[in-house]
Design a protein around this motif. Structure first.
Motif, PDB file in Angstrom:
ATOM      1  N   HIS A 476      13.781  81.686  95.370  1.00  9.48           N
ATOM      2  CA  HIS A 476      13.383  82.322  94.111  1.00  9.48           C
ATOM      3  C   HIS A 476      12.344  83.430  94.297  1.00  9.48           C
ATOM      4  CE1 HIS A 476      12.177  82.679  89.917  1.00  9.48           C
ATOM      5  NE2 HIS A 476      10.955  82.314  90.217  1.00  9.48           N
ATOM      6  N   GLN A 551      21.620  81.192  94.512  1.00  8.26           N
ATOM      7  CA  GLN A 551      20.629  82.126  95.052  1.00  8.26           C
ATOM      8  C   GLN A 551      21.110  82.708  96.376  1.00  8.26           C
ATOM      9  OE1 GLN A 551      17.177  79.570  95.134  1.00  8.26           O
ATOM     10  NE2 GLN A 551      16.431  80.276  93.148  1.00  8.26           N
ATOM     11  N   TYR A 608      16.462  85.545  85.018  1.00  6.15           N
ATOM     12  CA  TYR A 608      17.821  85.414  85.548  1.00  6.15           C
ATOM     13  C   TYR A 608      18.855  86.063  84.634  1.00  6.15           C
ATOM     14  CZ  TYR A 608      16.391  82.811  89.616  1.00  6.15           C
ATOM     15  OH  TYR A 608      15.828  82.479  90.837  1.00  6.15           O
TER      16      TYR A 608
END
Length: 622
Positions: A476, A551, A608
């Protein structure tokens, strides 16, 4: 038999004791009311295992065929358990010792009931303070029920101190401009939690940022003039919140504001300690006080204001603790520190150096060694690194006679890491801070935690999560820094960072993708074997695993289109990846809300959402 922490002394003997329906739980007449609460919890543990509830009574003597709880004066927090064919006797040196003896018996019952092997345990802690530090300020504020759950879990593993990291997530009565939108803890919630913790023999120590890390306070219209650097109106980023915003040490208003906050916050806690934080004051002497720093030195500038904050706290008769990173960077000021401080000595590297712990020890300061559970910035804690860090830091703490261990759990970059991933590291830290000589291989520890905490008789769950943590190739914080660099001119990624972010090969991404799918399947199979009270935990594991997979897939899209890597592969086409991320965020939101207030969930959702918009436009952009 799985016990965590492992007792200091345990002797196995022939024979066993069987718990029947007519077995009694007897409290010795010396036991206080709180022991009854824990006897009820013990009875509930027995019921969960063998579906029998035992009668509870109080007596001057042990009648046999019983679980007998009593106290005899001895070393603080110590206890003994004597199991024979006649019954079970738990003897505590004090209320806390008796409490911890009951926790050990609850673990024995999980492994063995109704037939309990005869044995003798004599136990006491290696460290006086065995703490857990939980970040509730970087975007996620737990509900009161979750904080009580955390206290229950911590006390079960013999943790006796809990701290909650707060910058702006307390509802200060005259600072609504700061906390609005953060769903802060209220005074009433803290009072309730403090009382709850005391019944679990946990000291709830207040922890408040008072020097650095004051982004939300120092970007308000009312108080931005108290920031060391000039505050400009610009879009929020997780990076900016952590990187700057140290208070102006030469402005008299600064100390008055901090003192006012302390005056309101301190009375809510029964602890005789207060953590003023004062770590990572990155900007000190870089703006309004540049001339003063050149004259006095940054170390002295820091020390002078630190002493003023210490003075504010000491007038309430509290013992002051602070993070030691700045004074260790400016060692010339160590000799001038008050000698009654507690230095929180942190290092989160897998193989930390012992020098800083040795230095604080030689200064004569009381210290806690502070490792970390390794979850910040990530969807799954990096257990390899975290376990190594915890083991080494505890070893140094023992070597240099540290007063305690404070195992930390941070929430950098929006606190995307979910609650349950950190509990595993908390348990390992608890095991070592109670028994510093505990030295099982990590794979054995994983098996023990799987069985004891999750009821996983295959003993595979934590090992699977450890494998999952190794699959995080583009976590992240990498995504956030890449995105901020793309849309904000003042946030740059160095060439070294770019090489680190995109250092993995196509084959490594392919293998990680295959492995994550395999792990997800294995976790889903295990979820059918465990008790219903673990359902939220498994939801968090599912969501984390799916997020890691997406991710990683995003990294490959970035390499192909944004970095123009012609050899790049794709796991999902950009539009398909956008759709999968949106569904994942929807599930992530549902899981977040089960244990936490709404707080800053919107920041993760909106971040996101922007990424998904980029993915849908990407073929038109390049």
């Amino acid at each position: 038999m799985v016990l965590l922490p492992m007792p200091q002394e345990i002797k196995n003997r022939d024979g066993d004791f069987t718990i029947f329906y007519d077995t009694k739980i007897i409290l010795d007449e010396s036991c206080v009311f709180d022991v009854l609460n824990e006897a009820l919890n013990l009875n509930q543990e027995i019921f969960k295992k063998i579906k029998i509830k035992l009668p509870i009574t109080k007596s001057f003597k042990n009648d046999g065929n019983s679980i007998y709880l009593n106290k005899i004066n001895g070393e603080k927090e110590s206890y003994e358990i004597d199991i024979s064919k006649e019954g079970i006797v738990i003897t505590g040196a004090d209320d806390a010792g008796l409490f911890y003896g009951i926790q050990t018996l609850k673990q024995i019952i999980r492994s063995s009931a109704p037939v309990i092997p005869n044995l003798y345990i004599k136990d006491k802690p290696s460290f006086k303070v065995r703490g857990f530090y939980h970040d509730i300020t970087r975007g996620k504020v737990p509900t009161l029920d979750t904080l009580k759950e955390l206290a229950d879990k911590a006390s079960f593993y013999k943790i006796n101190q809990l701290q909650l990291y707060i910058e702006h997530t307390f509802a200060f009565k005259n600072l609504s401009e700061m906390w609005l939108g953060a769903d802060p803890l209220t005074a009433e919630e803290i009072l309730i939690l403090d009382e709850y913790c005391r019944k679990k023999h946990i000291e709830l120590v207040p922890s408040l940022a008072t020097f650095g890390h004051l982004y939300t306070l120092l970007t308000t219209k009312s108080y931005r003039h108290l920031c060391e650097l000039e505050v400009k109106d610009k879009p929020f980023t997780w990076y900016d919140r952590m990187a700057h915003h140290t208070i102006d040490v030469s402005n008299e208003e600064s100390l008055k504001l901090i003192d006012k906050m302390l005056e309101e916050f301190i009375p809510l806690f029964s602890s005789d300690k207060f953590n003023i934080c004062c770590d990572e004051t990155f900007d000190i002497g870089e703006g309004k006080n540049k001339g003063l720093a050149e004259k006095l030195g940054k170390g002295q500038l820091y020390l002078d204001f630190l002493n003023k904050i210490i003075g504010c706290v000491k007038k309430y008769n509290k013992k002051v603790m602070f993070w030691g990173d700045i004074v260790l960077r400016h060692r010339e000021v160590l000799k001038d520190l008050p000698k009654d401080l507690i230095c929180l000595n942190w290092n989160y590297a897998p193989n930390p150096c012992e020098d800083n712990i040795k230095i604080i020890s030689e200064c004569g300061l009381e210290q806690y060694v502070c490792p970390g559970v390794g979850g910040w910035n990530l969807l799954m804690n990096i257990y390899d690194s975290a376990f190594s860090n915890i083991k080494n830091m505890v070893r140094y703490g023992k070597k240099y006679n540290a007063e305690g261990v404070l195992n930390t759990d941070w929430g950098d970059f929006g606190h995307i890491n979910l609650y349950q991933g950190s509990i595993i590291g908390m348990i390992y830290g608890a095991a070592l801070s109670w028994n510093a000589d505990y030295d099982e291989d990590f794979d054995i520890v994983d098996k023990n935690i799987s069985k004891l905490e999750y009821g996983d008789n295959t003993e595979n769950l934590v090992g699977l999560l450890r494998q999952l943590s190794r699959c995080q190739l583009f976590p992240h914080n990498y995504i956030a820094l890449w995105w901020y660099n793309k849309i904000f001119s003042d946030i740059e990624i160095t060439q070294m960072q770019k090489e680190e972010f995109f250092s993995q090969t196509n084959e490594q991404y392919k293998q990680a993708h295959i492995k994550i799918k395999e792990i997800l399947g294995d976790i889903m199979k295990l979820s059918q074997r465990v008790t219903v009270d673990k359902s939220i935990d498994f939801e968090e594991f599912y969501v984390s695993a799916r997020g890691i997979e997406l991710q990683n897939a995003l990294a490959l899209v970035i390499r192909k289109y944004d970095l123009n890597k012609e050899d790049s592969i794709l796991i999902y086409e950009p539009e398909e990846l956008a759709r999968l991320i949106e569904y994942w965020i929807y599930d992530y939101i549902k899981v977040w809300r089960k244990r936490n207030k709404e707080s800053e969930l919107y920041r993760i959702r909106d971040f996101y959402k922007e990424i998904c918009g980029y993915l849908r436009d990407i073929k038109n952009l390049y």
